[in-house]
Design a protein around this motif. Sequence first.
Motif, short mmCIF file in Angstrom:
data_model
loop_
_atom_site.label_atom_id
_atom_site.label_comp_id
_atom_site.label_asym_id
_atom_site.label_seq_id
_atom_site.Cartn_x
_atom_site.Cartn_y
_atom_site.Cartn_z
N GLY A 1 0.74 -1.24 0.03
CA GLY A 1 -0.02 0.01 -0.06
C GLY A 1 0.82 1.21 0.04
N ASP B 1 1.52 5.78 -1.08
CA ASP B 1 1.05 6.95 -1.38
C ASP B 1 1.53 7.35 -2.71
OD1 ASP B 1 0.88 9.63 -1.97
OD2 ASP B 1 0.86 10.37 0.12
N PRO B 2 0.80 7.31 -3.72
CA PRO B 2 1.32 7.28 -5.12
C PRO B 2 2.35 8.31 -5.54
CG PRO B 2 -1.01 7.03 -5.36
CD PRO B 2 -0.64 7.10 -3.94
N ARG C 1 -2.62 5.48 -11.76
CA ARG C 1 -3.70 6.01 -10.94
C ARG C 1 -3.98 4.98 -9.75
NH1 ARG C 1 -7.46 4.97 -14.41
NH2 ARG C 1 -8.26 3.26 -13.26
N LEU C 2 -4.16 5.34 -8.93
CA LEU C 2 -4.74 4.59 -7.71
C LEU C 2 -5.57 5.16 -6.93
CD1 LEU C 2 -1.46 2.85 -6.31
CD2 LEU C 2 -3.38 1.78 -7.48
N THR C 3 -7.01 4.52 -6.71
CA THR C 3 -8.04 4.94 -5.69
C THR C 3 -8.29 3.87 -4.89
OG1 THR C 3 -9.70 4.00 -7.37
CG2 THR C 3 -8.99 6.45 -7.53
N THR C 4 -9.22 3.94 -3.97
CA THR C 4 -9.36 2.65 -3.04
C THR C 4 -10.09 1.50 -3.90
OG1 THR C 4 -11.54 3.66 -2.79
CG2 THR C 4 -9.88 4.23 -1.26
N GLU D 1 -3.82 1.50 -3.05
CA GLU D 1 -3.56 2.58 -2.59
C GLU D 1 -3.72 2.45 -0.80
OE1 GLU D 1 -5.69 4.74 -0.18
OE2 GLU D 1 -4.72 6.62 -0.71
N THR E 1 -6.39 1.11 1.17
CA THR E 1 -6.60 -0.13 0.90
C THR E 1 -5.96 -1.21 1.76
OG1 THR E 1 -7.44 0.83 -1.40
CG2 THR E 1 -7.45 -1.53 -0.95
#
Length: 409
Positions: free
Chosen positions: A139, A141-142, A161-164, A218, A221
């Motif tokens: 996991g 922080d991009p 791109r990273l979202t939950t 993320e 997540t």
Amino acid sequence: MNRLLPIEWLAALRFLNEGRLQTLFIVGGVAVGVGVIVFMSALLDGMQANIFRRVLSSQPHIVISRPKDVARPLRVSHDGQIIVANVQKRSQIVASLDQWRKVREQMRRRGDIVAVSPTAGGSGFAIRGDASQSISLVGIDPQEYAKIVPLPDKLVAGTFRLTTTDMIVGTQLADDLGVRVGDKLRVATASGASATLSIAAIFDLGSKGVNQRNVYVELATAQNLLNLVGGVSNIDLTVADPFRAEEIAQQIGGQTGLLAESWIKTNNQFFLGLNAQKFSSYLIRVFVGLSVAAGIASVLVVSVVQRSKEIGILRAMGGSRGQVLRVFLIQGAVVGLAGSLVGSALGTLLLEVWRLAARNPDGTPMFAVSVDYGLYLWAAVLATLTGLVAAVTPAVRAARLDPVAAIRG
């Protein structure tokens, strides 16, 4: 212009001009030596930088984590003394770093650290239908993690791109499970948590193991899946000088009481190989320099013998031993400097030929090679100094010649 030159310079240049063939040979020898040094220095530096970049592009320079759980004795006597030496190592569990935000801020304040990124990592499974693959869930922080490992530059498909609900997987894992960008995978961990995530991108970090194992999600997540809500398992660091990573890691360990492991420790054989390669390249340069010095000295010794009458006449006309000494020192410096200039051009030409010839099967360059222009300056300075040092013995011999005996031959 000749009137402006001291007598030593006039004599030195005249001797070099009259012995053109010898001068050309000695300048050619110096040029070959300098050309080899320039070519090898640029080639070895480029090779090391390429290997270094490939190895460290997929990992941080330093990883801060919790200290390992200590072992405990199995049996203890009534008075508290250990009576059985057998010791059982405790199993290691995924747990958060204590006060990790405070540690992160401490690392950011250090001048020798250029990037800090907290991560939550643990093992799990990627599942698609009846197929499953063990993975290392990371996991991140991009924005911060991209300063540690340049993931955006390593993508072969999709966007960074990273979202939950997103994940980024490696090429090998994608091949094993038969997925591509936009497909979904279920990720399950030992804590019993699971989530279905969409593949936002596929990366290639140049290592089959990493491409098969690492799955980036993320940070929030991973915290939920690994039961690390609000916590992190590691803090990854990039330092300004990678070769000081182990020294900095030891300082961090003493400062925080946490376990700090550098890439030097985890890739010890690679580090030893780099050092051995650097040492061997230095030895090669030293021996090439010695051969150049020997060539200059031998030619100047012959020149002293051939010019003995001129030296005697110069002494008889009032020339001092110091002036004679400087004549041959100037010759050594001039041929060293001239040879370095020709050699630098020769080394650059060899590098251009190598760039054209050394190609991968797909036509791309094998690796980038560039010459630091400071190397040309150092080559000129060192070759000139080598010429001076090599000329010392012939110059002293010439200065000690008796004028009468020299003229008589």
